[in-house]
Scaffold this motif. Structure first.
Motif, PDB file in Angstrom:
ATOM      1  N   THR A   9     -10.682  -2.111   9.386  1.00 35.18           N
ATOM      2  CA  THR A   9     -10.521  -2.903   8.206  1.00 35.18           C
ATOM      3  C   THR A   9     -11.592  -3.994   8.154  1.00 35.18           C
ATOM      4  N   TYR A  18       0.695  -1.021   0.013  1.00 31.53           N
ATOM      5  CA  TYR A  18      -0.180  -0.018  -0.066  1.00 31.53           C
ATOM      6  C   TYR A  18       0.901   1.055   0.028  1.00 31.53           C
ATOM      7  N   LEU A  38      -4.229   9.049   8.080  1.00 30.51           N
ATOM      8  CA  LEU A  38      -3.862   8.413   6.895  1.00 30.51           C
ATOM      9  C   LEU A  38      -4.844   8.157   5.895  1.00 30.51           C
ATOM     10  N   THR A  77      -7.579  -3.157   3.406  1.00 32.14           N
ATOM     11  CA  THR A  77      -7.667  -1.858   3.249  1.00 32.14           C
ATOM     12  C   THR A  77      -7.865  -1.001   4.596  1.00 32.14           C
ATOM     13  N   GLN A  78      -6.822  -0.547   5.300  1.00 27.44           N
ATOM     14  CA  GLN A  78      -7.479   0.104   6.619  1.00 27.44           C
ATOM     15  C   GLN A  78      -7.935   1.565   6.437  1.00 27.44           C
ATOM     16  N   TYR A  79      -8.871   1.735   7.076  1.00 26.45           N
ATOM     17  CA  TYR A  79      -9.631   3.164   7.240  1.00 26.45           C
ATOM     18  C   TYR A  79      -9.133   3.888   8.440  1.00 26.45           C
ATOM     19  N   PHE A  80      -8.620   5.169   8.348  1.00 23.95           N
ATOM     20  CA  PHE A  80      -8.339   5.895   9.672  1.00 23.95           C
ATOM     21  C   PHE A  80      -9.098   6.842  10.255  1.00 23.95           C
ATOM     22  N   GLY A  81      -9.037   6.958  11.323  1.00 26.85           N
ATOM     23  CA  GLY A  81      -9.841   8.115  12.174  1.00 26.85           C
ATOM     24  C   GLY A  81      -9.045   9.403  11.890  1.00 26.85           C
ATOM     25  N   TYR A 140      -0.070   5.071   1.483  1.00 26.99           N
ATOM     26  CA  TYR A 140      -1.160   6.049   2.280  1.00 26.99           C
ATOM     27  C   TYR A 140      -0.245   7.239   2.418  1.00 26.99           C
TER      28      TYR A 140
END
Lengths: 109, 114
Positions: free
Chosen positions: B94, A33, A43, B102-106, A35
Motif C-alpha cells: 500500500t 473496504y 484479493l 488500498t492494499q494491492y495483493f499478489g 475485497y
C-alpha cells in the motif's frame, strides 16, 4: 484488537440481489473496504467507503455503512455467476488492514 | 505495471527445510505486508513493513522472519518449516500515504509442508 464478523456462506439465484453483511468493532477506521477473491487468486479491491459516508453506489454495487451499529453491507444487484467468489470486508487503522473471515458467495444459474 | 509479484507460485517442503518467499512491487509503495490464508480463518497478518528499513510483527509471526531488502522487495523466510505452516501466502503493498490505504495483493504462494 480489531474484530470483524461476517457470515461464512451465501447462496443466491442468478439475477437476484445479494447482500453480504459485516460487523466490526474498531470505530477508528478511516476507510472500510470490500475485497473479492476468486478461486486461486489474490484479493482484489472491489470498493471502499469513507467512514463519514452512509452509502456509496458503484454500478451494481451498493455499500451501506451504519457507524452507530458498526455495520457494513455490500449489495450486488442482478447477481451473475461470475460474482461467485469470497468477499472480505475490512478496515484500516494506522495503515494496517484487518479482515473478516470472508463470505463465500455462490450464484446458482 | 506488474503490480505485486510473488515467487514461487507453488512449493512443497519437507518438515525442517527452509525457504524464502519473494515479493516485489513496482508501484513505489512504502508499506508491504505478508499474510497467510487458511480455510475458515480468513487472512492473518504475519509481518509488515511500514517503510523501507522497518519491519514489525503481525498476528502470527512465530516461525517466520522477514527482510525488507529495498523499497520494492519484501521477503518472507521459513527457517525450519512445519506442517502447521501449510497455507497460502499473500504479499500486499500500500502507498502508506494515509489516503485510501488500498492494499494491492499478489497472486499468492501455495505452500505445502509434509
Amino acid at each position: 484488537g480489531e474484530d470483524v464478523e461476517q457470515s461464512l456462506f451465501l447462496s443466491v439465484r442468478e439475477g437476484d440481489s445479494s447482500v453480504i453483511n459485516c460487523t466490526y468493532t474498531d470505530s477508528s477506521s478511516t476507510y472500510l473496504y470490500w475485497y473479492k477473491q476468486e478461486p486461486g487468486a489474490g484479493l482484489q479491491l472491489l470498493t471502499y467507503i469513507f467512514s463519514n459516508m452512509d452509502m456509496k453506489q458503484d454500478q451494481r454495487l451498493t455499500v451501506l455503512l451504519n457507524k452507530k451499529d458498526k455495520h457494513l453491507s455490500l449489495r450486488i444487484a442482478d447477481t451473475q455467476t461470475g460474482d461467485s467468489a469470497i468477499y472480505f470486508c475490512g478496515g484500516s487503522t494506522l495503515g494496517r488492514l484487518y479482515f473478516g473471515r470472508g463470505t463465500q458467495l455462490t450464484v446458482w444459474p | 505495471n506488474a503490480g505485486v509479484t510473488q515467487t514461487p507460485k507453488f512449493q512443497v517442503l519437507k518438515t525442517g527445510q527452509s525457504m524464502t518467499l519473494q515479493c516485489a512491487q513496482d508501484m513505489n509503495h512504502n508499506s508491504m505486508y505478508w499474510y497467510r490464508q487458511d480455510p475458515g480463518m480468513g487472512l492473518r497478518l504475519i509481518y509488515y513493513s511500514a517503510s523501507e528499513g522497518t519491519t514489525d510483527k503481525g498476528e502470527v509471526p512465530n516461525g517466520y522472519n522477514v527482510s525488507r531488502l529495498n523499497k520494492r522487495e519484501f521477503s518472507l523466510r521459513l527457517e525450519s518449516a512445519a506442517p502447521s505452516q501449510t497455507s497460502v501466502y499473500f504479499c500486499a503493498s500500500t502507498s502508506g500515504s494515509g489516503n485510501t490505504d488500498t492494499q494491492y495483493f499478489g497472486p499468492g504462494t501455495r505452500l505445502t509442508v509434509l
